[in-house]
Write an enzyme that holds these catalytic residues in place. Structure first.
Site, PDB file in Angstrom:
ATOM      1  N   HIS A 144      -5.359   9.311   0.600  1.00 19.58           N
ATOM      2  CA  HIS A 144      -5.386   8.445   1.785  1.00 19.58           C
ATOM      3  C   HIS A 144      -6.246   9.048   2.903  1.00 19.58           C
ATOM      4  CE1 HIS A 144      -3.826   5.514   4.729  1.00 19.58           C
ATOM      5  NE2 HIS A 144      -3.363   4.831   3.693  1.00 19.58           N
ATOM      6  N   ASP A 201       0.816  -1.214   0.000  1.00 20.17           N
ATOM      7  CA  ASP A 201       0.000   0.000   0.000  1.00 20.17           C
ATOM      8  C   ASP A 201       0.850   1.265   0.000  1.00 20.17           C
ATOM      9  OD1 ASP A 201      -2.131  -1.709   0.249  1.00 20.17           O
ATOM     10  OD2 ASP A 201      -2.990  -0.724   2.020  1.00 20.17           O
ATOM     11  N   HIS A 222       3.681  -2.370   3.025  1.00 20.50           N
ATOM     12  CA  HIS A 222       3.704  -1.003   2.505  1.00 20.50           C
ATOM     13  C   HIS A 222       4.997  -0.730   1.746  1.00 20.50           C
ATOM     14  CE1 HIS A 222       0.736  -0.897   5.747  1.00 20.50           C
ATOM     15  NE2 HIS A 222       0.204   0.144   5.127  1.00 20.50           N
TER      16      HIS A 222
END
Length: 355
Positions: free
Chosen positions: A213, A158, A304
């Protein structure tokens, strides 16, 4: 005391700084999306007493600012004027909110990120959405993991792309011949299209993780649609083709209403069942241990490649891959988790005879 507000816009970030009397202490400055390090250096050069505030739709910036030594606070919706369809409230508004409402702001902690102080709210949202999520999962519109009867697993990343970490992750995946799925933030995809193109060229899936986000339950339906559509366009521009129709909500934040909006968009909602919290930088060994201990057949692993220093994730990745391979797992992309194999003529014949 100086107060700075950092706003996001379609073309990057804007910074405003006011003094204790509310006067502009610096001319407003704009930074393109790839210039976050320059933005942090600009604020750091103002002096150690500057208080920096972002709002809750800007969830991709705070980690990098705090890593640069800045004190970052979050302003929540009840403190803010009405947001535009796309973008945060203005940097000037944020700086003046910091001046007027300092006691109502939340100081962010690097190991907790933008969600600092909202963990309980996120848990409440998730609990309230359990029935809606189960309904969508039964209909094939959402997935947290695949079936437990096949030793397949999906690695997902992510918040990228972000050099150099995205390229380092891609290097490791290429070395092992492992497919993965990247849930990209639109702001970063616009800043680093070469990395998005490389994901696609190496055979990985490229999917949508919003533009900035945000906490999705705080957005209106048109604001959410704008975030998704603009990110989808940035991915298509970078890859020369649309990304896969998958969507991951930032923080996993959801309400029944948000889940319905997402399902109506035509994208499959992808959550996870293994999360080593690599973004909090607990150490490469801890990250690897948590993944290997939590992995089960059908697992979706949340890692991530963006949002801050991801060197520990890069360092953990070879051990994660080797450990899962040694345990008999096969790596698949997120859209393949739980997918039924296409029957061959032989398997159809066996099923027909059994019937």
């Amino acid at each position: 005391m100086l107060y700075s507000g950092v706003a996001w816009r379609s073309d990057g970030y804007e910074v405003a700084v006011v003094d204790a009397a509310g006067h502009m202490a610096r001319p407003p400055r704009r930074f393109p999306p790839h210039a976050v390090d320059e933005l942090a250096a600009y604020l750091g050069a103002i002096g150690p007493g500057v208080l920096t505030v972002v709002e809750s739709t800007n969830g991709i910036l705070d980690g990098r600012l705090m890593a640069a030594g800045l004190v970052v606070h979050r302003a929540d919706p009840h403190l803010l004027p009405r947001r535009p369809l796309f973008g945060s409230v203005s940097a000037d508004d944020l700086a003046r909110i910091a001046l007027r409402e300092r006691g109502a702001l939340t100081e962010l902690v690097r190991t907790r990120g933008t969600q600092t102080g909202r963990e309980g709210e996120l848990e409440d949202w998730s609990a309230a959405s359990a029935d809606a999520l189960a309904r969508l999962a039964r209909a094939g519109h959402a997935v947290s993991h695949g079936g437990r009867d096949r030793r397949e697993i999906a690695l997902t990343f992510d918040d990228g792309p972000l050099p150099p970490y995205t390229d380092q992750v891609l290097d490791v995946l290429e070395r092992y011949g492992i497919p993965a799925t990247f849930f990209c933030v639109g702001m970063n995809a616009r800043a680093y299209p070469e990395q998005v193109a490389r994901m696609r060229e190496q055979g990985h899936s490229v999917a949508n993780h919003t533009w900035s986000h945000p906490f999705l339950p705080e957005l209106t339906r048109p604001q959410l649609r704008e975030q998704m559509e603009r990110t989808g366009q940035a991915l298509a521009d970078a890859c020369g083709a649309p990304g896969v129709p998958l969507f991951r909500p930032p923080y996993g934040a959801r309400t029944p209403e948000v889940l319905d909006w997402l399902a109506e968009s035509g994208s499959r909602i992808v959550l996870w069942d293994v999360a080593p919290d690599d973004w909090a930088m607990p150490g490469a060994d801890v990250i690897a241990d948590r993944v290997l201990a939590g992995a089960r057949p059908g697992s979706i692993v949340l890692l991530h490649d963006g949002g801050g220093d991801r060197s520990q994730t890069v360092d953990a990745l070879p051990r994660v891959i080797e450990g899962l391979l040694a345990d008999g797992f096969r790596f698949v992309r997120a859209e393949e988790i739980g997918a039924r194999p296409v029957p061959t003529a032989a398997t159809r014949a066996v099923r027909a005879s059994a019937a």
